[in-house]
Motif scaffolding. Structure first.
Motif, PDB file in Angstrom:
ATOM      1  N   UNK A 173       1.011  -1.194  -0.040  1.00 14.40           N
ATOM      2  CA  UNK A 173      -0.089  -0.058   0.174  1.00 14.40           C
ATOM      3  C   UNK A 173       0.803   1.333  -0.090  1.00 14.40           C
ATOM      4  N   UNK A 216       2.634   3.989   1.105  1.00 15.29           N
ATOM      5  CA  UNK A 216       2.653   4.511   2.671  1.00 15.29           C
ATOM      6  C   UNK A 216       2.155   6.080   2.689  1.00 15.29           C
ATOM      7  N   UNK A 217       2.201   6.926   1.628  1.00 17.58           N
ATOM      8  CA  UNK A 217       2.209   8.348   1.724  1.00 17.58           C
ATOM      9  C   UNK A 217       0.629   8.696   1.632  1.00 17.58           C
ATOM     10  N   UNK A 218      -0.269   7.738   1.332  1.00 13.12           N
ATOM     11  CA  UNK A 218      -1.527   7.685   1.057  1.00 13.12           C
ATOM     12  C   UNK A 218      -2.417   7.279   2.195  1.00 13.12           C
ATOM     13  N   UNK A 219      -3.755   7.703   2.320  1.00 14.47           N
ATOM     14  CA  UNK A 219      -4.685   7.268   3.142  1.00 14.47           C
ATOM     15  C   UNK A 219      -5.040   5.942   2.494  1.00 14.47           C
ATOM     16  N   UNK A 259      -0.302   2.165   7.562  1.00 17.04           N
ATOM     17  CA  UNK A 259       0.683   1.402   8.165  1.00 17.04           C
ATOM     18  C   UNK A 259       0.005   0.927   9.466  1.00 17.04           C
ATOM     19  N   UNK A 260      -1.401   1.362   9.751  1.00 18.41           N
ATOM     20  CA  UNK A 260      -1.945   1.040  11.168  1.00 18.41           C
ATOM     21  C   UNK A 260      -2.675  -0.145  10.985  1.00 18.41           C
ATOM     22  N   UNK A 265      -7.286   6.913  -0.244  1.00 17.74           N
ATOM     23  CA  UNK A 265      -6.600   7.383  -1.443  1.00 17.74           C
ATOM     24  C   UNK A 265      -5.912   6.437  -2.299  1.00 17.74           C
ATOM     25  N   UNK A 274     -10.090   7.103   5.820  1.00 16.94           N
ATOM     26  CA  UNK A 274      -9.176   8.115   6.364  1.00 16.94           C
ATOM     27  C   UNK A 274      -7.874   7.512   7.123  1.00 16.94           C
ATOM     28  N   UNK A 275      -8.100   6.073   7.339  1.00 16.01           N
ATOM     29  CA  UNK A 275      -6.929   5.427   8.140  1.00 16.01           C
ATOM     30  C   UNK A 275      -5.473   5.468   7.273  1.00 16.01           C
ATOM     31  N   UNK A 276      -4.475   5.497   8.135  1.00 13.75           N
ATOM     32  CA  UNK A 276      -3.242   5.395   7.787  1.00 13.75           C
ATOM     33  C   UNK A 276      -2.987   3.931   7.361  1.00 13.75           C
TER      34      UNK A 276
END
Lengths: 560, 211
Positions: B88, B90-93, B133-134, B96, B129-131
């Motif tokens: 995925x 990493x700089x996008x939600x 990486x989480x 996105x 909206x989540x990151x």
């Protein structure tokens, strides 16, 4: 448009060096129609060699170049071999990295303010230890042998050599080799030098040559810390080149060739030393000499390195202190009062050089970043990797001494009617900014996980979309760090700025060095402090911008 | 003719033939390529996707729904791929990441709608909206799957996409991937060294061996 990237970059790296050398070569042999000379002759070489102590100046350049590189590289080898992979290593590395961004002149001023007879160190031990409340009458700075100058250069070259060594280490099997050699009973240092160092050195050799060339032809550090009767060859050349008497330029051109020959001689001597070293190493390896007790060497390398780091940091601190010092007479350790008066007094005159510095640095860096990205993206799309020749090209402007081709470039610009123009100034900075920007950007750019690209292609994204939406944002941090490196390099440029700007486009660096002989430490402190603080700000921004933009993206924090 | 067809696809490295495959995979069908690591099975996917490393030499024709795609640019082939890692961006939600894949022919509010629908489909409602990486490993895998499906590929290439998931998640994600692929009538090529993966794919299997 992308196709023209590599061609433009090659033109910028190669063109000025060749044109500059040519425009040095012709006048040296008496050919410069602009000044009404078109007869080839050796007259100006005769004139050059009749200058007082010219041989001594040349020898001084040669020895400072070789001495600096020998000691700096020696300290780096000993330190890396003894401490690589330890916690102390990581800690010291963090301290050293910022030193790379400090311009040479600022570091040299710091050292000067520290070790001068009336400097900070002497104040620390006066009068209780020296028994005198007057500065001793000894020549510590600008000593005849150039020791102070070599010390200043070593302090700046150690961080550079350490950094290129660290960049080369992952391509070797340093850790495995260490286990193997240590279980065979070799000391850490010997094991490293026998197994890992040859692999590292192969990769950093050009950088080492650049250090030799730089230290043998530097002007600003030599003006601040180097001997004055006679000065190094480069300093005398710089004086002749900016002399109002234009007829001196022919002799200066001949001198620029002598400087080039000096650097070539230094590199040839170095290559001979390489051979001796290799022989010695092979002998040690074949004899199985283990030198297993190397604690003394380990401690010595650690303390030498620490000493240089402390010297630079302490120097920068003293610089900052002078810039806000009120009354500060010898032998007071600290100034009696602090005030911003030095700053307010300098403010009106500093504004113009400061804006020149910022604008030039910004433009040169922006162009260098765009060109480097174009080259790297072109390389990625063509699926080719640049070989050794490309690397040699990148190092070319760093290995050919500035004094030898920038002067010719000035003649060239004069001919084009571009002398002392902004275009010329930005261009000449770009020649030196571009290699550093490219070198610091290319590793992280190439190390990017290509599967992201394949993934994005599979999702139907075009090459341009992948570049703008995926690769560039993911690599924003290394791009900004490379920009900060480029900006720092631009700020540090002294000789190109003086020669191409013809004194009409002063920057804080040229002003600071011009003030060196005046001896007003407060004003020098202000200029040198700014010189040191601007690159720090650039690096701080390079860290802050991605952190802010991606503050909710944990995956962006692990440095790509 | 629909589906994916490979005609005399040969890939070799320094003169050594790694694979030689002629197969046709029908829409909704699958081909599993098995073999130990280092045997070169992933190069098949790279060749079909158009990103084979130039150190390999390759020949043969890849036809997708009757169209020869062998010479097309990677981005014009319509070959969706899933790797071992979800990758995925990493700089996008999360949202996105999915919007990046939605074709440009879908416009305006319909884009967001499509994206949210895809999240709902894999039980990740409200995650846009989540990151990334989480997210947990299984959640990342589901987002990656939805991302590739949203791009409306004509074939699904699977490069050991389940190998890094833990055992209980693994069968769950595997079933999800094959169900979705069947539902969308996609021909699928799976590269793996895991027998269970091959059984789950349930169609033709090719075994590559290290001579």
């Amino acid at each position: 448009m992308l196709k023209s990237g590599p061609i433009l970059a090659i033109a910028i790296l190669l063109g000025p060096v060749l044109c500059g050398l040519l425009a040095t070569l012709l006048p040296a042999f008496g050919y410069l129609p602009v000044l009404g000379q078109s007869d080839f002759s050796l007259e100006f070489f005769n004139q050059l060699f009749q200058q007082p102590a010219i041989f001594q100046s040349t020898l001084l350049s040669l020895t400072t170049g070789l001495g600096t590189t020998f000691i700096a590289l020696g300290v780096v080898i000993a330190f890396v071999s003894g401490w690589y992979g330890t916690r102390s290593f990581a800690r010291l590395q963090h301290l050293i990295s910022p030193l790379l961004s400090v311009p040479h002149a600022a570091a040299a001023f710091g050292l000067a303010f520290l070790i001068a007879p009336s400097g900070f160190l002497m104040r620390l031990i006066s009068p209780w230890a020296t028994g005198s409340s007057r500065p001793p009458d000894v020549l510590i700075l600008q000593d005849q042998m150039g020791l102070a100058m070599v010390a200043g250069l070593i302090a700046k070259e150690i961080p550079f050599l350490l950094l290129v060594t660290l960049a080369a280490l992952p391509q070797t099997q340093a850790n495995q080799s260490r286990y193997v050699t240590q279980t065979l009973g070799y000391g850490a240092t010997t094991g490293f030098i026998l197994t890992t160092w040859p692999l590292v050195y192969r990769q950093i050799r050009l950088a080492v040559f650049a250090v030799i060339a730089y230290a043998a032809s530097v002007v600003d550090v030599a003006v601040i810390l180097g001997p004055s009767r006679p000065s190094t060859l480069s300093v005398r050349l710089a004086q002749w080149m900016s002399d109002p008497d234009i007829s001196l330029r022919f002799m200066a051109s001949a001198g620029a060739l002598l400087q080039l020959a000096t650097v070539i001689a230094a590199i040839v001597i170095w290559m001979f030393l390489e051979k001796v070293f290799t022989r010695l190493r092979n002998r040690i390896a074949l004899q199985g000499m283990r030198f297993s007790k190397d604690r003394v060497l380990k401690l010595a390398s650690f303390s030498t390195l620490t000493l240089f780091v402390v010297l630079v940091f302490a120097g920068l601190f003293v610089l900052a202190l002078w810039s806000v010092a009120g009354l500060w007479t010898f032998p007071d350790t600290l100034p009696q009062n602090l005030s911003l008066r030095n700053w307010t007094r300098t403010y009106p005159t500093i504004l113009s050089p400061l804006s020149t510095t910022l604008i030039t640095g910004f433009c040169a860096t922006a162009i260098a970043i765009i060109l480097s990205l174009a080259c790297l993206e072109r390389e990625a799309r063509a699926g080719r990797k640049n070989g050794n020749n490309a690397l040699l090209l990148i190092y070319l402007p760093l290995i050919v001494p500035q004094v030898s081709f920038v002067f010719g470039l000035q003649v060239f610009f004069l001919w084009l009617g571009l002398d002392a123009s902004w275009v010329a100034l930005v261009f000449v900075h770009l020649i030196f900014v571009l290699p550093y920007v490219f070198l610091s950007l290319s590793d992280p750019w190439r190390a990017w996980d290509k599967r992201y690209q394949f993934m994005a292609f599979g999702l139907g994204a075009s090459s341009n979309r992948v570049f703008w939406k995926v690769r560039l944002p993911m690599l924003l941090k290394p791009v900004l760090v490379a920009a900060a490196v480029g900006f720092a390099v631009s700020i540090g440029q002294y000789l190109p700025t003086i020669l191409i700007g013809a004194g009409r486009l002063p920057t804080i660096t040229t002003e600071a060095v011009a003030l060196a002989s005046g001896g007003n430490r407060r004003i020098v402190g202000v200029y040198a402090f700014l010189q040191m603080v601007l690159p720090f700000l650039a690096f701080a921004l390079a860290a802050a911008i991605p952190a802010l933009l991606f503050k909710n993206r944990k995956g962006m924090r692990a440095a790509p | 003719m629909t589906g994916l067809s490979l005609q005399n696809v040969q890939i070799s490295l320094q003169g050594k033939l790694l694979l030689d495959i002629s197969e046709t995979i029908k829409p909704g069908g699958s081909l599993t390529v098995m073999g130990p690591s280092g045997v070169g099975k992933s190069t098949l996917l790279a060749y079909i996707g158009g990103f084979l490393d130039p150190v390999f030499s390759a020949s043969g024709t890849v036809t997708l729904n009757g169209k020869d795609i062998t010479q097309l640019l990677p981005q014009s082939r319509g070959t969706g791929i899933l790797f071992q890692d979800p990758l995925l961006f990493p700089h996008m939600s999360v949202g996105e990441n999915l919007l990046f894949a939605v074709p440009q022919t879908i416009k305006g509010a319909q884009r967001t709608h499509t994206m949210e629908e895809a999240l709902n489909r894999v039980g990740l409602e409200g995650y846009s909206e989540r990151d990334p990486a989480t997210l947990s490993g299984g959640q990342k895998a589901r987002v990656a799957l939805m991302r590739v499906l949203l791009s409306q590929p004509s074939v699904l290439l699977l490069d050991e996409p389940f190998s890094k998931l833990d055992a209980d998640r693994r069968s769950q994600i595997r079933d999800l991937v094959f169900t979705e692929a069947k539902q969308q009538n996609l021909p699928t090529i799976l590269v793996t060294h895991d027998e269970e993966d091959a059984i789950a794919a349930g169609d033709k299997i090719i075994r590559l061996t290290q001579d």
